[in-house]
Design a protein around this motif. Structure first.
Motif, PDB file in Angstrom:
ATOM      1  N   TYR A  19     151.106  17.730  87.272  1.00  0.00           N
ATOM      2  CA  TYR A  19     149.999  16.790  87.439  1.00  0.00           C
ATOM      3  C   TYR A  19     149.919  16.204  88.838  1.00  0.00           C
ATOM      4  CZ  TYR A  19     149.698  17.318  82.470  1.00  0.00           C
ATOM      5  OH  TYR A  19     149.566  17.867  81.221  1.00  0.00           O
ATOM      6  N   GLU A  20     150.753  16.683  89.750  1.00  0.00           N
ATOM      7  CA  GLU A  20     150.799  16.101  91.095  1.00  0.00           C
ATOM      8  C   GLU A  20     149.460  16.248  91.818  1.00  0.00           C
ATOM      9  OE1 GLU A  20     153.624  16.106  95.084  1.00  0.00           O
ATOM     10  OE2 GLU A  20     153.799  17.745  93.623  1.00  0.00           O
ATOM     11  N   GLU A  21     148.855  17.435  91.754  1.00  0.00           N
ATOM     12  CA  GLU A  21     147.588  17.661  92.443  1.00  0.00           C
ATOM     13  C   GLU A  21     146.505  16.733  91.905  1.00  0.00           C
ATOM     14  OE1 GLU A  21     144.893  21.496  93.734  1.00  0.00           O
ATOM     15  OE2 GLU A  21     145.497  21.353  91.628  1.00  0.00           O
ATOM     16  N   ASP A  22     146.414  16.598  90.586  1.00  0.00           N
ATOM     17  CA  ASP A  22     145.411  15.724  89.974  1.00  0.00           C
ATOM     18  C   ASP A  22     145.653  14.276  90.369  1.00  0.00           C
ATOM     19  OD1 ASP A  22     144.776  18.098  88.749  1.00  0.00           O
ATOM     20  OD2 ASP A  22     144.557  17.231  86.752  1.00  0.00           O
ATOM     21  N   PHE A  23     146.911  13.860  90.334  1.00  0.00           N
ATOM     22  CA  PHE A  23     147.275  12.485  90.652  1.00  0.00           C
ATOM     23  C   PHE A  23     146.872  12.139  92.085  1.00  0.00           C
ATOM     24  CE2 PHE A  23     150.379   9.454  92.377  1.00  0.00           C
ATOM     25  CZ  PHE A  23     150.342   8.434  91.437  1.00  0.00           C
ATOM     26  N   LEU A  24     147.205  13.002  93.021  1.00  0.00           N
ATOM     27  CA  LEU A  24     146.901  12.741  94.429  1.00  0.00           C
ATOM     28  C   LEU A  24     145.394  12.750  94.681  1.00  0.00           C
ATOM     29  CD1 LEU A  24     149.720  14.848  96.132  1.00  0.00           C
ATOM     30  CD2 LEU A  24     149.638  12.361  95.817  1.00  0.00           C
ATOM     31  N   ALA A  25     144.675  13.658  94.005  1.00  0.00           N
ATOM     32  CA  ALA A  25     143.219  13.710  94.170  1.00  0.00           C
ATOM     33  C   ALA A  25     142.565  12.455  93.605  1.00  0.00           C
ATOM     34  CB  ALA A  25     142.659  14.953  93.499  1.00  0.00           C
ATOM     35  N   ALA A  26     143.074  11.978  92.473  1.00  0.00           N
ATOM     36  CA  ALA A  26     142.530  10.757  91.875  1.00  0.00           C
ATOM     37  C   ALA A  26     142.767   9.564  92.792  1.00  0.00           C
ATOM     38  CB  ALA A  26     143.161  10.524  90.508  1.00  0.00           C
ATOM     39  N   GLN A  27     143.966   9.465  93.352  1.00  0.00           N
ATOM     40  CA  GLN A  27     144.253   8.370  94.289  1.00  0.00           C
ATOM     41  C   GLN A  27     143.352   8.459  95.526  1.00  0.00           C
ATOM     42  OE1 GLN A  27     148.545   8.444  95.066  1.00  0.00           O
ATOM     43  NE2 GLN A  27     148.724   6.605  93.818  1.00  0.00           N
ATOM     44  N   ALA A  28     143.160   9.679  96.032  1.00  0.00           N
ATOM     45  CA  ALA A  28     142.317   9.865  97.218  1.00  0.00           C
ATOM     46  C   ALA A  28     140.872   9.468  96.938  1.00  0.00           C
ATOM     47  CB  ALA A  28     142.392  11.319  97.681  1.00  0.00           C
ATOM     48  N   ALA A  29     140.449   9.589  95.686  1.00  0.00           N
ATOM     49  CA  ALA A  29     139.084   9.218  95.303  1.00  0.00           C
ATOM     50  C   ALA A  29     138.951   7.724  95.011  1.00  0.00           C
ATOM     51  CB  ALA A  29     138.663  10.020  94.070  1.00  0.00           C
ATOM     52  N   GLY A  30     140.069   6.998  95.135  1.00  0.00           N
ATOM     53  CA  GLY A  30     140.019   5.560  94.913  1.00  0.00           C
ATOM     54  C   GLY A  30     140.217   5.137  93.473  1.00  0.00           C
ATOM     55  N   LEU A  31     140.678   6.054  92.641  1.00  0.00           N
ATOM     56  CA  LEU A  31     140.909   5.737  91.227  1.00  0.00           C
ATOM     57  C   LEU A  31     142.306   5.144  91.053  1.00  0.00           C
ATOM     58  CD1 LEU A  31     139.435   9.040  89.748  1.00  0.00           C
ATOM     59  CD2 LEU A  31     138.324   6.797  89.803  1.00  0.00           C
ATOM     60  N   SER A  32     142.416   4.151  90.200  1.00  0.00           N
ATOM     61  CA  SER A  32     143.706   3.517  89.931  1.00  0.00           C
ATOM     62  C   SER A  32     144.558   4.427  89.058  1.00  0.00           C
ATOM     63  CB  SER A  32     143.504   2.173  89.230  1.00  0.00           C
ATOM     64  OG  SER A  32     142.763   1.294  90.046  1.00  0.00           O
ATOM     65  N   CYS A  33     145.832   4.591  89.412  1.00  0.00           N
ATOM     66  CA  CYS A  33     146.713   5.512  88.694  1.00  0.00           C
ATOM     67  C   CYS A  33     148.068   4.862  88.428  1.00  0.00           C
ATOM     68  CB  CYS A  33     146.947   6.788  89.510  1.00  0.00           C
ATOM     69  SG  CYS A  33     145.455   7.704  89.896  1.00  0.00           S
ATOM     70  N   SER A  34     148.606   5.147  87.250  1.00  0.00           N
ATOM     71  CA  SER A  34     149.961   4.720  86.909  1.00  0.00           C
ATOM     72  C   SER A  34     150.746   5.921  86.414  1.00  0.00           C
ATOM     73  CB  SER A  34     149.934   3.643  85.814  1.00  0.00           C
ATOM     74  OG  SER A  34     149.392   2.432  86.298  1.00  0.00           O
ATOM     75  N   LEU A  35     152.053   5.817  86.509  1.00  0.00           N
ATOM     76  CA  LEU A  35     152.969   6.829  85.994  1.00  0.00           C
ATOM     77  C   LEU A  35     153.779   6.243  84.840  1.00  0.00           C
ATOM     78  CD1 LEU A  35     154.391   8.192  89.387  1.00  0.00           C
ATOM     79  CD2 LEU A  35     152.632   9.269  87.948  1.00  0.00           C
ATOM     80  N   TYR A  36     154.220   7.132  83.943  1.00  0.00           N
ATOM     81  CA  TYR A  36     155.138   6.697  82.888  1.00  0.00           C
ATOM     82  C   TYR A  36     156.077   7.849  82.582  1.00  0.00           C
ATOM     83  CZ  TYR A  36     153.406   9.454  78.923  1.00  0.00           C
ATOM     84  OH  TYR A  36     153.103  10.476  78.068  1.00  0.00           O
ATOM     85  N   SER A  37     157.215   7.538  82.022  1.00  0.00           N
ATOM     86  CA  SER A  37     158.195   8.553  81.659  1.00  0.00           C
ATOM     87  C   SER A  37     157.955   9.007  80.221  1.00  0.00           C
ATOM     88  CB  SER A  37     159.610   8.004  81.800  1.00  0.00           C
ATOM     89  OG  SER A  37     160.551   8.884  81.202  1.00  0.00           O
ATOM     90  N   ALA A  38     157.545  10.261  80.057  1.00  0.00           N
ATOM     91  CA  ALA A  38     157.349  10.800  78.710  1.00  0.00           C
ATOM     92  C   ALA A  38     158.667  10.847  77.952  1.00  0.00           C
ATOM     93  CB  ALA A  38     156.726  12.195  78.793  1.00  0.00           C
ATOM     94  N   GLU A  39     159.757  11.093  78.674  1.00  0.00           N
ATOM     95  CA  GLU A  39     161.070  11.160  78.036  1.00  0.00           C
ATOM     96  C   GLU A  39     161.494   9.784  77.517  1.00  0.00           C
ATOM     97  OE1 GLU A  39     160.249  14.497  80.499  1.00  0.00           O
ATOM     98  OE2 GLU A  39     160.343  12.384  81.099  1.00  0.00           O
ATOM     99  N   ASP A  40     161.274   8.741  78.329  1.00  0.00           N
ATOM    100  CA  ASP A  40     161.599   7.391  77.873  1.00  0.00           C
ATOM    101  C   ASP A  40     160.696   6.978  76.717  1.00  0.00           C
ATOM    102  OD1 ASP A  40     163.490   7.280  79.847  1.00  0.00           O
ATOM    103  OD2 ASP A  40     162.372   5.915  81.160  1.00  0.00           O
ATOM    104  N   PHE A  41     159.441   7.391  76.785  1.00  0.00           N
ATOM    105  CA  PHE A  41     158.504   7.032  75.717  1.00  0.00           C
ATOM    106  C   PHE A  41     158.962   7.606  74.376  1.00  0.00           C
ATOM    107  CE2 PHE A  41     154.486   7.773  73.325  1.00  0.00           C
ATOM    108  CZ  PHE A  41     154.128   6.443  73.173  1.00  0.00           C
ATOM    109  N   GLU A  42     159.481   8.826  74.405  1.00  0.00           N
ATOM    110  CA  GLU A  42     159.994   9.427  73.173  1.00  0.00           C
ATOM    111  C   GLU A  42     161.151   8.618  72.591  1.00  0.00           C
ATOM    112  OE1 GLU A  42     161.015  13.455  73.999  1.00  0.00           O
ATOM    113  OE2 GLU A  42     158.913  14.120  74.186  1.00  0.00           O
ATOM    114  N   GLN A  43     161.841   7.888  73.449  1.00  0.00           N
ATOM    115  CA  GLN A  43     162.961   7.044  73.012  1.00  0.00           C
ATOM    116  C   GLN A  43     162.527   5.609  72.711  1.00  0.00           C
ATOM    117  OE1 GLN A  43     165.899   8.569  72.415  1.00  0.00           O
ATOM    118  NE2 GLN A  43     164.810  10.432  73.097  1.00  0.00           N
TER     119      GLN A  43
END
Length: 258
Positions: A19-43
């Motif tokens: 998802y790196e390409e999508d994330f960077l493109a979204a940030q470049a377009a001025g869209l707010s972005c957050s990250l989360y750990s899918a592995e931690d979420f499973e726990q």
């Protein structure tokens, strides 16, 4: 509006490689972005970074989830004071073929829905179809065997292979009438807030009609032409877990900018 992406399992400050390409493109377009750990979420731990603001509308862009797991994600988002753009019911509506089939039956191959333990022989032999395309409610078999069955015995074979390689039959079994489709003509479109978008800017009439029928804020539409040149709907998907396919990342981000 804020986008939520899975982070790199080894570096929670970076987006996952897929998802790196999508994330960077979204940030470049001025869209707010957050990250989360899918592995931690499973726990049971959910810590989006940056954290959500009260009332944020969240668009998930990540791995495919079962409807139950998507409901857990929606609950976690709401517990942070934000709101998921797509509800769990809307997610399942586009994620599971039986949910949308009756609304688009005139554009897509005829389909019957069966449990994995059904008597396929009694259910299929009376249909008079020359061949069958077999999948579960979400995905088809992705091995070299493929998903086309020439007879009922091969339907059993494909169902067994889906369960073997994917670990489960999700929802149930979809058996679709085989049509002579031209795979090189397949295109993916996205619908956001009831407006259809194309990677090249040209939206076919069939996609605009489908966009008017489906009650979900963000979904994908896969169209392919048959040997007679007619466009056919092959699949809908929840837009949050649909790959952008041929779409350039910057073009994909543009559909979310008013």
């Amino acid at each position: 509006m804020r986008f939520l992406y899975p982070c790199d399992p080894f570096d929670k400050k970076k987006p996952g490689e897929a998802y790196e390409e999508d994330f960077l493109a979204a940030q470049a377009a001025g869209l707010s972005c957050s990250l989360y750990s899918a592995e931690d979420f499973e726990q049971g731990e959910f810590r989006p970074n940056p954290s959500f603001s009260e009332g944020d509308e969240i668009i998930y862009r990540g791995w495919m989830l079962t409807p139950d797991n998507y409901q857990k994600l929606q609950n976690a988002i709401e517990a942070k004071g934000a709101r998921a753009l797509t509800t769990s019911a809307q997610y399942q509506h586009c994620h599971y073929l039986p949910e949308w089939y009756s609304l688009c039956e005139d554009f897509t191959p005829k389909t019957v829905f069966l449990s994995k333990d059904a008597d396929f022989s009694s259910s299929l032999l009376t249909l008079g179809w020359s061949a069958y395309f077999v999948k579960d409610y979400v995905k088809s078999l992705t091995t070299s065997r493929g998903s086309i069955a020439e007879n009922v015995a091969e339907v059993f074979e494909i169902v067994a292979l889906i369960e073997k390689f994917r670990g489960q039959i999700e929802g149930g079994v979809c058996v679709r009438e085989y049509e002579n489709l031209l795979p090189d003509t397949e295109e993916r479109y996205f619908v956001f807030n009831h407006i259809a978008y194309a990677g090249d800017g040209v939206v076919p009439k069939i996609v605009r009609i489908i966009a008017s029928r489906i009650r979900s804020p963000f979904f994908s539409v896969d169209i392919v032409h048959n040997s007679d040149g007619q466009p056919r709907l092959i699949e809908l998907g929840d837009g949050q877990v649909s790959d952008k396919k041929k779409w350039p990342a910057d073009r994909f981000s543009e559909i979310f900018i008013g």
